[in-house]
Design a protein around this motif. Sequence first.
Motif, PDB file in Angstrom:
ATOM      1  N   LYS A  63       0.820  -1.204   0.000  1.00  0.00           N
ATOM      2  CA  LYS A  63       0.000   0.000   0.000  1.00  0.00           C
ATOM      3  C   LYS A  63       0.855   1.255   0.000  1.00  0.00           C
ATOM      4  CE  LYS A  63      -4.147  -1.991   2.103  1.00  0.00           C
ATOM      5  NZ  LYS A  63      -5.049  -2.015   3.279  1.00  0.00           N
ATOM      6  N   ARG A  64       2.029   1.188   0.624  1.00  0.00           N
ATOM      7  CA  ARG A  64       2.921   2.346   0.609  1.00  0.00           C
ATOM      8  C   ARG A  64       3.452   2.607  -0.804  1.00  0.00           C
ATOM      9  NH1 ARG A  64       4.944  -0.104   5.363  1.00  0.00           N
ATOM     10  NH2 ARG A  64       4.153   0.901   7.226  1.00  0.00           N
ATOM     11  N   VAL A  65       3.726   1.538  -1.537  1.00  0.00           N
ATOM     12  CA  VAL A  65       4.183   1.720  -2.918  1.00  0.00           C
ATOM     13  C   VAL A  65       3.125   2.492  -3.710  1.00  0.00           C
ATOM     14  CG1 VAL A  65       4.803   0.545  -5.065  1.00  0.00           C
ATOM     15  CG2 VAL A  65       5.601  -0.374  -2.885  1.00  0.00           C
ATOM     16  N   ILE A  66       1.869   2.096  -3.547  1.00  0.00           N
ATOM     17  CA  ILE A  66       0.773   2.759  -4.262  1.00  0.00           C
ATOM     18  C   ILE A  66       0.598   4.190  -3.781  1.00  0.00           C
ATOM     19  CG2 ILE A  66      -1.710   2.709  -4.681  1.00  0.00           C
ATOM     20  CD1 ILE A  66      -1.525  -0.370  -4.407  1.00  0.00           C
ATOM     21  N   LYS A  67       0.725   4.397  -2.468  1.00  0.00           N
ATOM     22  CA  LYS A  67       0.498   5.723  -1.890  1.00  0.00           C
ATOM     23  C   LYS A  67       1.576   6.724  -2.286  1.00  0.00           C
ATOM     24  CE  LYS A  67       0.054   8.076   2.601  1.00  0.00           C
ATOM     25  NZ  LYS A  67      -1.216   8.772   2.318  1.00  0.00           N
TER      26      LYS A  67
END
Length: 345
Positions: free
Chosen positions: A216-220
């Motif tokens: 999710k951090r990659v996407i964020k």
Amino acid sequence: MRTRLLMPWLVALPFTCAILSFAAPVSDQKQKKEQIVKPIAGPRAVALRSTPLYVSPDRGAQKVDRVAPGREMVIAERSGTWLRVFANTDVQEIHNSEDEPWVGTDDTTPPISGWLEARGIVDENTPNGDQILMGEAANEESEASDPRGPANAAQTAHLLYRRVVEIFQNSPLAAEAAWRAADIQWQIKKADVQSRPSAKERDAYLRSQIDEEEMKRVIKFFPHTRQADMAAFAMLDNKLCGDWQGQEKCPEKETELYEKYASEHPDGPRTALALYNSVYRQCVLVDMFHADQNDKKADAAKAHAHELVARLHDKFPQSDYSPRAAALVFKIDQGVPVYGIDQPQ
């Protein structure tokens, strides 16, 4: 359009918090004298090798600990070829929320202060430091795939990739490093989840879930990138059935998941695979519906499979998934089972 990167003050959180805890005033004068005073700011650094930490800049001095490859440090002082650092020597790094960047939390042990030799240390001022860390991380990742490689090579690669994101946040390699760090952790945790008896449960909610925080951090932090597309695809693992148990609702649901992904990421690096997975599940449904003597639904699934193959061929004609999907629909057109055992006529 450039991706939105981590804010510098957020990246420095783990050491800043630890530093403030060391520098906080106390009422007891004796405790105040024993506390280590550490500067609030300093170049962030990382070791490429297991490095001894000494109480003074001398190999003959008492050893404090060892700093493992990939562990984060802040340089407090330089003396010739020696560095006084605050080093994180923890074995694990814990994260609580995808809203946090790639940093530690209050649950980690405060950094240890000591002296180490500057050999094999990359800091934020090292020329081409991002490339060096990325290359070393890739080397460790390659070692992890070798059965004779070090047992902890995958975790070391994970940490080194994360250091690229933390220390060199403006590097063009940051998005790829973030994805590779997340993917390594994902594969490790996925293997653990799949080794449990609950992995055979049909419904996803009945089994352990793979931790999605790093994905999710990659996407964020790197939205609208190929790395974000790959992270979104990986997280579909948590929504898939375990053992289908011969139930049509599993391939039906999974077809919807993969088609939705393909619609939301039309040009992503995993889109062709998503469409192929949809074709496969529609072919499986043909076999399942025929077994249940539901020819109407079987014909509808076959037609849908053909539509998906045409879409795959039009959008990704050079992908191996296009002819592979064509082979699947050829089988169902010929009455050759895709799912189950082919019984001789």
